[in-house]
Design an enzyme around this catalytic site. Structure first.
Site, PDB file in Angstrom:
ATOM      1  N   ASP A  50       0.824  -1.209   0.000  1.00 35.84           N
ATOM      2  CA  ASP A  50       0.000   0.000   0.000  1.00 35.84           C
ATOM      3  C   ASP A  50       0.854   1.253   0.000  1.00 35.84           C
ATOM      4  O   ASP A  50       1.957   1.280   0.542  1.00 35.84           O
ATOM      5  CB  ASP A  50      -0.920   0.016   1.227  1.00 35.84           C
ATOM      6  CG  ASP A  50      -2.028  -1.016   1.137  1.00 35.84           C
ATOM      7  OD1 ASP A  50      -2.467  -1.308   0.009  1.00 35.84           O
ATOM      8  OD2 ASP A  50      -2.442  -1.525   2.183  1.00 35.84           O
ATOM      9  N   ARG A  51       0.286   2.300  -0.573  1.00 37.84           N
ATOM     10  CA  ARG A  51       0.995   3.582  -0.664  1.00 37.84           C
ATOM     11  C   ARG A  51       1.433   4.077   0.717  1.00 37.84           C
ATOM     12  O   ARG A  51       2.515   4.638   0.887  1.00 37.84           O
ATOM     13  CB  ARG A  51       0.051   4.585  -1.321  1.00 37.84           C
ATOM     14  CG  ARG A  51       0.611   5.984  -1.459  1.00 37.84           C
ATOM     15  CD  ARG A  51      -0.435   6.881  -2.103  1.00 37.84           C
ATOM     16  NE  ARG A  51      -0.008   8.275  -2.059  1.00 37.84           N
ATOM     17  CZ  ARG A  51      -0.762   9.290  -2.431  1.00 37.84           C
ATOM     18  NH1 ARG A  51      -1.982   9.068  -2.882  1.00 37.84           N
ATOM     19  NH2 ARG A  51      -0.314  10.516  -2.361  1.00 37.84           N
TER      20      ARG A  51
END
Length: 196
Positions: A50-51
């Site tokens: 995930d970012r």
């Protein structure tokens, strides 16, 4: 010479970097992607991160190897360090280990333990928001499945929202010795022979 040498690299993905090489977001957006750090042609991430998570990613230009690492059917263990609000008690850790009911079903058995702040930990930019009134602690969590935002959902389900999340290990590969944004080439693992 041909393409005999397959690329296989490990990368420490910084916070707020997309785990892909191009930003398919809105026009004019300037989010950082893998191409801001990695300049090898033809490599692709074996799985995503995930970012807003940090830590270990593996990339390769070998499609079979990419599939083997990324495919959830292979149940490759992934270890995360989660900085959480509060200090989980034995019951919360046992729930994480035995399985937590999420909206897409119960999680598989995992390993969960309280740990000290990981050594050699780099500062996050920007830093997490801490509340002076709430203590925080670190959990080491090893899972063998990869649902969307799974670790964050698991810690929230036992009452300890994740403040910072770092992937420390995938299978035999670790984040050890890599600063954020750094990558290095590795010997590619041998392919298992099919049919045995």
């Amino acid at each position: 010479m041909g393409n005999s040498m397959a690329w296989f690299i490990r990368f420490n993905k910084p916070y707020d970097v997309l785990s892909q090489f191009t930003d398919r977001g809105s026009a004019g957006s300037s989010r950082q992607t893998l191409s801001d750090f990695i300049d090898l042609p033809g490599v692709y991430p074996a799985g995503r991160l995930d970012r807003d998570s940090e830590g270990l990613m593996l990339l390769t230009d070998d499609g079979r190897l990419q599939a083997r690492i990324a495919d959830p059917r292979h149940k490759m263990a992934k270890t995360y360090w989660a900085q959480v609000e509060g200090i989980p008690d034995a019951a919360a850790l046992r729930a994480l280990a035995e399985g937590v009911d999420l909206n897409d079903g119960r999680t598989r058995p995992a390993r969960a333990r309280l740990i000290d702040t990981p050594p050699d930990l780099w500062p996050r930019n920007p830093p997490i928001r801490v509340r002076k009134s709430v203590p925080d602690s670190w959990i080491e969590l090893t899972i063998r499945e990869g649902r969307n935002r799974q670790v964050r959902r698991m810690t929230a389900a036992v009452g300890h929202p994740t403040l910072r999340l770092i992937r420390a290990r995938i299978g035999d590969w670790t984040i050890d010795g890599l600063a954020p944004g750094q990558w290095e080439t590795l010997p590619a693992p041998a392919h298992p022979r099919s049919g045995h």
